[in-house]
Design a protein around this motif. Structure first.
Motif, short mmCIF file in Angstrom:
data_model
loop_
_atom_site.label_atom_id
_atom_site.label_comp_id
_atom_site.label_asym_id
_atom_site.label_seq_id
_atom_site.Cartn_x
_atom_site.Cartn_y
_atom_site.Cartn_z
N TYR A 72 -61.14 53.89 42.77
CA TYR A 72 -60.49 53.46 41.55
C TYR A 72 -59.01 53.94 41.60
O TYR A 72 -58.09 53.13 41.01
CB TYR A 72 -61.20 53.99 40.49
CG TYR A 72 -62.33 53.03 39.98
CD1 TYR A 72 -62.22 52.06 39.08
CD2 TYR A 72 -63.54 53.16 40.51
CE1 TYR A 72 -63.26 51.15 38.70
CE2 TYR A 72 -64.55 52.33 40.24
CZ TYR A 72 -64.43 51.06 39.51
OH TYR A 72 -65.31 50.17 39.20
N PHE A 75 -57.22 51.16 43.10
CA PHE A 75 -57.12 49.88 42.31
C PHE A 75 -56.10 50.03 41.16
O PHE A 75 -55.31 49.14 40.51
CB PHE A 75 -58.42 49.61 41.73
CG PHE A 75 -59.34 48.99 42.89
CD1 PHE A 75 -58.83 48.59 43.97
CD2 PHE A 75 -60.71 49.26 42.65
CE1 PHE A 75 -59.81 47.83 45.00
CE2 PHE A 75 -61.71 48.83 43.61
CZ PHE A 75 -61.16 48.20 44.84
N GLU A 78 -52.63 50.16 42.23
CA GLU A 78 -52.09 48.85 42.29
C GLU A 78 -51.51 48.17 41.20
O GLU A 78 -50.56 47.36 41.16
CB GLU A 78 -52.92 47.97 43.16
CG GLU A 78 -53.20 48.55 44.85
CD GLU A 78 -54.12 47.92 45.68
OE1 GLU A 78 -54.95 47.08 45.15
OE2 GLU A 78 -54.40 48.07 46.69
N LEU A 91 -59.57 48.83 34.40
CA LEU A 91 -60.25 49.81 35.56
C LEU A 91 -60.37 51.19 35.20
O LEU A 91 -61.19 51.81 35.76
CB LEU A 91 -59.05 49.61 36.82
CG LEU A 91 -59.22 48.30 37.49
CD1 LEU A 91 -57.69 48.26 38.39
CD2 LEU A 91 -60.36 48.03 38.31
#
Length: 105
Positions: A72, A75, A78, A91
Protein backbone atom coordinates in the motif's frame (compact mmCIF):
# COMPACT_ATOMS: atom_id res chain seq x y z
CA UNK A 1 45.51 -17.91 3.33
CA UNK A 2 41.82 -18.76 3.08
CA UNK A 3 38.70 -17.71 4.84
CA UNK A 4 36.70 -19.71 7.31
CA UNK A 5 32.93 -19.33 7.45
CA UNK A 6 30.84 -19.82 10.56
CA UNK A 7 27.17 -19.74 11.51
CA UNK A 8 26.79 -17.96 14.84
CA UNK A 9 24.16 -19.48 17.16
CA UNK A 10 22.16 -17.95 20.00
CA UNK A 11 21.11 -19.72 23.24
CA UNK A 12 18.38 -21.67 21.41
CA UNK A 13 20.82 -22.76 18.66
CA UNK A 14 19.18 -20.42 16.14
CA UNK A 15 21.52 -18.89 13.54
CA UNK A 16 21.78 -15.15 14.28
CA UNK A 17 24.79 -14.31 12.12
CA UNK A 18 27.18 -15.52 9.45
CA UNK A 19 30.87 -14.71 9.89
CA UNK A 20 33.91 -14.83 7.66
CA UNK A 21 37.06 -15.25 9.74
CA UNK A 22 40.72 -15.39 8.81
CA UNK A 23 41.40 -18.41 10.99
CA UNK A 24 39.74 -21.42 12.53
CA UNK A 25 38.04 -21.08 15.90
CA UNK A 26 36.70 -23.55 18.43
CA UNK A 27 33.44 -22.37 19.96
CA UNK A 28 30.22 -24.33 20.47
CA UNK A 29 28.19 -21.33 19.28
CA UNK A 30 30.17 -21.01 16.01
CA UNK A 31 29.45 -23.79 13.51
CA UNK A 32 31.83 -24.12 10.56
CA UNK A 33 30.05 -23.90 7.18
CA UNK A 34 31.29 -24.21 3.58
CA UNK A 35 30.50 -20.69 2.39
CA UNK A 36 28.91 -17.37 3.31
CA UNK A 37 25.29 -18.54 3.26
CA UNK A 38 22.78 -15.96 4.54
CA UNK A 39 19.95 -18.45 3.90
CA UNK A 40 20.92 -20.11 7.19
CA UNK A 41 19.82 -17.06 9.19
CA UNK A 42 16.88 -17.93 11.44
CA UNK A 43 17.38 -21.69 11.07
CA UNK A 44 18.01 -23.98 14.02
CA UNK A 45 21.15 -26.10 14.31
CA UNK A 46 20.05 -29.51 15.53
CA UNK A 47 21.75 -32.91 15.30
CA UNK A 48 24.37 -31.52 12.90
CA UNK A 49 21.79 -29.99 10.54
CA UNK A 50 20.27 -26.58 9.93
CA UNK A 51 16.47 -26.90 10.01
CA UNK A 52 13.56 -24.50 9.49
CA UNK A 53 11.93 -23.24 12.65
CA UNK A 54 8.14 -23.12 12.44
CA UNK A 55 6.91 -19.54 12.74
CA UNK A 56 4.54 -18.55 15.51
CA UNK A 57 1.11 -17.12 14.75
CA UNK A 58 2.40 -13.73 15.89
CA UNK A 59 5.38 -13.88 13.49
CA UNK A 60 3.13 -14.88 10.59
CA UNK A 61 0.74 -12.03 11.41
CA UNK A 62 3.65 -9.56 11.56
CA UNK A 63 4.91 -10.74 8.14
CA UNK A 64 1.44 -10.26 6.64
CA UNK A 65 1.24 -6.75 8.11
CA UNK A 66 4.66 -5.82 6.70
CA UNK A 67 3.76 -7.14 3.22
CA UNK A 68 0.47 -5.24 3.29
CA UNK A 69 2.22 -2.05 4.37
CA UNK A 70 4.85 -2.26 1.60
CA UNK A 71 2.19 -2.92 -1.04
CA UNK A 72 0.00 0.00 0.00
CA UNK A 73 2.90 2.39 0.57
CA UNK A 74 3.79 2.09 -3.10
CA UNK A 75 0.20 2.69 -4.25
CA UNK A 76 -0.33 5.62 -1.86
CA UNK A 77 2.96 7.28 -2.86
CA UNK A 78 2.06 6.97 -6.56
CA UNK A 79 -1.40 8.48 -6.00
CA UNK A 80 0.21 11.29 -4.00
CA UNK A 81 2.77 11.98 -6.74
CA UNK A 82 -0.02 12.13 -9.29
CA UNK A 83 -1.94 14.56 -7.09
CA UNK A 84 -4.92 12.19 -6.89
CA UNK A 85 -6.06 13.05 -3.37
CA UNK A 86 -9.28 11.03 -3.59
CA UNK A 87 -7.43 7.87 -4.66
CA UNK A 88 -4.80 8.43 -1.97
CA UNK A 89 -7.48 8.71 0.72
CA UNK A 90 -9.33 5.66 -0.63
CA UNK A 91 -6.13 3.60 -0.55
CA UNK A 92 -5.34 4.78 2.98
CA UNK A 93 -8.81 3.72 4.18
CA UNK A 94 -8.53 0.39 2.35
CA UNK A 95 -5.12 -0.22 3.94
CA UNK A 96 -6.41 0.56 7.45
CA UNK A 97 -9.36 -1.80 6.93
CA UNK A 98 -7.17 -4.67 5.72
CA UNK A 99 -4.66 -4.01 8.51
CA UNK A 100 -7.43 -4.23 11.11
CA UNK A 101 -8.66 -7.50 9.57
CA UNK A 102 -5.20 -9.05 9.92
CA UNK A 103 -4.69 -7.72 13.45
CA UNK A 104 -8.07 -9.03 14.61
CA UNK A 105 -7.82 -12.41 12.89
Amino acid sequence: MGSFYYAQLNEENIVIGISELSGEVSNEKLIRIDNFNENLLGKKYENGEFIEVPKTEEELKEEKLQELKQKYLTFIKEADLLGDTAEKERLQQEYLQKKAEIENA
